[in-house]
Scaffold this active site. Structure first.
Site, PDB file in Angstrom:
ATOM      1  N   TYR A 362       0.716  -1.356   0.378  1.00 58.98           N
ATOM      2  CA  TYR A 362       0.591   0.017  -0.077  1.00 58.98           C
ATOM      3  C   TYR A 362       0.186   1.199   0.272  1.00 58.98           C
ATOM      4  O   TYR A 362       2.337   1.041   0.022  1.00 58.98           O
ATOM      5  CB  TYR A 362      -0.955   0.089   1.115  1.00 58.98           C
ATOM      6  CG  TYR A 362      -1.122  -0.123   2.475  1.00 58.98           C
ATOM      7  CD1 TYR A 362       0.484   0.048   3.115  1.00 58.98           C
ATOM      8  CD2 TYR A 362      -1.344  -0.938   3.224  1.00 58.98           C
ATOM      9  CE1 TYR A 362       0.962  -0.882   4.127  1.00 58.98           C
ATOM     10  CE2 TYR A 362      -1.840  -0.418   4.987  1.00 58.98           C
ATOM     11  CZ  TYR A 362      -0.188  -0.634   5.210  1.00 58.98           C
ATOM     12  OH  TYR A 362      -0.253  -0.874   6.497  1.00 58.98           O
ATOM     13  N   GLU A 363       0.409   2.709  -0.724  1.00 59.64           N
ATOM     14  CA  GLU A 363       0.763   3.924  -0.679  1.00 59.64           C
ATOM     15  C   GLU A 363       1.984   3.374  -1.573  1.00 59.64           C
ATOM     16  O   GLU A 363       3.366   3.816  -1.525  1.00 59.64           O
ATOM     17  CB  GLU A 363       1.830   4.681   1.089  1.00 59.64           C
ATOM     18  CG  GLU A 363      -0.225   4.308   1.791  1.00 59.64           C
ATOM     19  CD  GLU A 363       0.454   5.658   2.653  1.00 59.64           C
ATOM     20  OE1 GLU A 363       1.066   6.335   2.755  1.00 59.64           O
ATOM     21  OE2 GLU A 363      -0.678   5.868   3.796  1.00 59.64           O
TER      22      GLU A 363
END
Ligand SMILES: Cc1cc2nc3c(=O)[nH]c(=O)nc-3n(C[C@H](O)[C@H](O)[C@H](O)COP(=O)(O)OP(=O)(O)OC[C@H]3O[C@@H](n4cnc5c(N)ncnc54)[C@H](O)[C@@H]3O)c2cc1C
Length: 382
Positions: A362-363
Site C-alpha cells: 500500500y501507498e
C-alpha cells in the site's frame, strides 16, 4: 551530523512504547483473529496525541515533528500494525492533507476533530481499475454549480467503516487527464454513500478495509480541497509523506520481530546450549540488527528531510522500499529462529510476518517506489 534523539523525542518514544506494551499487547492476538479494533483504544490514542501528531496545536494537534511521528509509529508497529496503520492514515494522509491544502473553514470544521481523534479519517484514491495507475480514475465528480455529484467505486479503503470523514479523489474533467482530477471531503451518512463489507485479509486484520460506493452523492463546493484540478497533485503530495509513516511501520514490524527473536534465542536450548550460541543463529541476529539499523537510517533521513522543509519524494520512497523489504525478510527470519513456535499465534512473530507484507503493497507498491526513485536518479544527471 547528530544522531542523538532529543529529551523530548525520547519521552515521546517511551510514551508510545509504554502505551503499546500496556494497552495494545493485551488482546492483540484476539483482535487479529476477530478482525476488530475497539473504538476505546482509538480514543486513548487520541488522548495521547497520536492521531494528530504533526498538526498545529491551534487545530487540536500535538505540534510535534516528523521524527516524533516515526518514533511513535515504530513503537506501535512493534506490537500492533493494525493500530499503527490507523494512526498513519489519519496523520499523514488525512490530517496532513487538510492542514497543508485545506481552506481555513475546512480546517476548523474537520481537522480540529480529526487531530484529536474525536473522529477519524480515510483517504480514498484506489479503485478496482486504478491502483498503481492512479491517473485512471473512473469515479466522477460532475460540477453542478454550487455542488458536485460523485459517482463511482473506491476499494481497499483503510478505516473505511470506522471513519467519519473521507477524502475522495475523483475525475471532474476527463479531457484534462490528471489535471482534471479533484479531491473532496465527504462525510459519512451523506445520501448515496454506501460502505461495503469488511475485507478478510492476510495481515493488519484489526484494521478495517472496505469498498465504498458513491451513487449520485451531492458534495458542496466548499468541500473541494484546493483549486479546481488540484486533486491528483494533492494525492501525490500527501502520499509522499504517507510513505514515511508506512516506512516507519515496516521498521517497527521488523524491529518487533527482531526483539522477540533475540529474546527467544537466549531462552531456547538445543544441543545442550542456548540457540544463540549456534553461529547460524547468531549470524542471523547480526544480519537482522544490521538491516534494521540501515532501514532506521533511511526512515529517519526521510523524516528529517520533511522537518527541514527539503523535498522528500525520493527519501520517503527509498525509506519505504527498503524498510518494507527488511520487514518482510527479517520477520521470516524471526519465525525461523522460533522454529515450530514461530508458526503459532502465541509467539507473535507469525502475525508480524503476515503484517509485514502489506508494507510492500500500500501507498505505492515496491515497484512504484522504484519508478519514483529511478525518475529522481535520472533527473539528477543533466
Ligand atoms: C490492506 C490494504 C489497505 C489499503 N488502504 C488504502 C487506502 O486507505 N486508500 C487507498 O486509496 N488505497 C488503499 N489501498 C490500495 C493500495 O494502495 C493498492 O492496492 C496499491 O496501490 C496497488 O494497486 P493494485 O492493488 O491495483 O495493484 P496493481 O496496480 O494492479 O498492481 C499489480 C502488480 O503490478 C505491478 N505494477 C503495476 N504497474 C506497474 C508498473 N508501471 N511497473 C512495474 N510494476 C507495476 C504492481 O507493483 C503490482 O505488483 C490498500 C490496499 C490494501 C491491500
Amino acid at each position: 551530523m547528530d544522531f542523538t534523539l532529543t529529551e523530548e523525542h525520547l519521552m515521546i518514544r517511551d510514551a508510545a512504547r509504554d502505551f503499546a506494551q500496556t494497552e495494545l499487547l493485551p488482546g492483540v492476538i484476539e483482535r487479529d483473529n476477530a478482525q476488530t479494533f475497539p473504538g476505546e483504544l482509538v480514543r486513548k490514542m487520541g488522548e495521547l496525541g497520536f492521531m494528530g501528531i504533526m498538526v498545529d496545536p491551534k487545530y487540536g494537534g500535538s505540534g510535534m515533528d516528523a521524527i516524533s511521528y516515526v518514533l511513535i509509529m515504530e513503537e506501535l508497529s512493534k506490537i500492533d500494525a493494525s493500530a499503527s496503520v490507523m494512526v498513519s492514515v489519519n496523520n499523514s494522509l488525512v490530517c496532513y492533507g487538510l492542514e497543508a491544502y485545506g481552506s481555513e473553514e475546512q480546517k476548523q470544521k474537520y481537522l480540529t476533530k480529526l487531530a484529536t481523534g474525536e473522529c477519524i479519517g480515510a483517504f480514498c484514491l484506489s479503485e478496482p481499475e486504478a491502483g498503481s495507475d492512479a491517473t485512471s480514475q473512473k469515479t466522477t465528480a460532475i460540477d453542478m454549480g454550487d455542488h458536485y455529484v460523485i459517482n463511482g467505486t473506491k476499494n481497499w479503503i483503510t478505516n473505511g467503516g470506522r471513519a467519519e470523514v473521507y477524502l475522495v479523489i475523483a475525475q471532474t474533467d476527463r479531457e484534462k487527464g490528471h489535471r482534471g482530477i479533484n479531491a473532496f471531503i465527504v462525510e459519512k451518512g451523506t445520501p448515496g454513500f454506501d460502505i461495503g463489507p469488511k475485507e478478510d485479509k492476510l495481515g493488519i486484520r484489526g484494521s478495517d478495509t472496505h469498498t465504498l460506493q458513491f451513487n449520485d452523492v451531492k458534495v458542496p463546493k466548499e468541500n473541494r480541497i484546493g483549486e479546481d484540478g488540484f486533486g491528483f497533485k494533492f494525492a501525490m503530495k500527501t502520499l509522499s509523506g504517507g510513505r514515511i509513516g508506512i516506512a516507519a511501520q515496516a521498521l517497527g514490524i521488523a524491529s518487533g520481530a527482531y526483539e522477540l527473536a533475540l529474546k527467544y534465542s537466549k531462552e531456547r536450548k538445543a544441543f545442550g546450549t542456548e540457540i544463540s550460541n549456534h553461529q547460524a543463529i547468531a549470524f542471523k541476529l547480526a544480519d537482522m540488527a544490521t538491516e534494521i539499523e540501515a532501514a532506521r537510517m533511511l526512515v529517519m533521513k526521510a523524516a528529517w528531510d520533511k522537518d527541514q522543509g527539503n523535498n522528500y519524494d525520493m527519501s520517503s520512497a527509498m525509506a519505504k522500499l527498503y524498510a518494507s523489504k527488511v520487514a518482510m525478510e527479517q520477520s521470516v527470519e524471526a519465525v525461523q529462529i522460533h522454529g515450530g513456535n514461530g508458526f503459532v499465534k502465541e509467539y507473535h512473530v507469525e502475525r508480524l510476518m503476515r503484517d509485514a507484507k502489506i508494507t510492500q503493497i500500500y501507498e505505492g507498491t515496491s515497484e512504484i517506489q522504484k519508478i519514483v526513485i529511478s525518475r529522481g536518479v535520472l533527473k539528477s544527471i543533466k
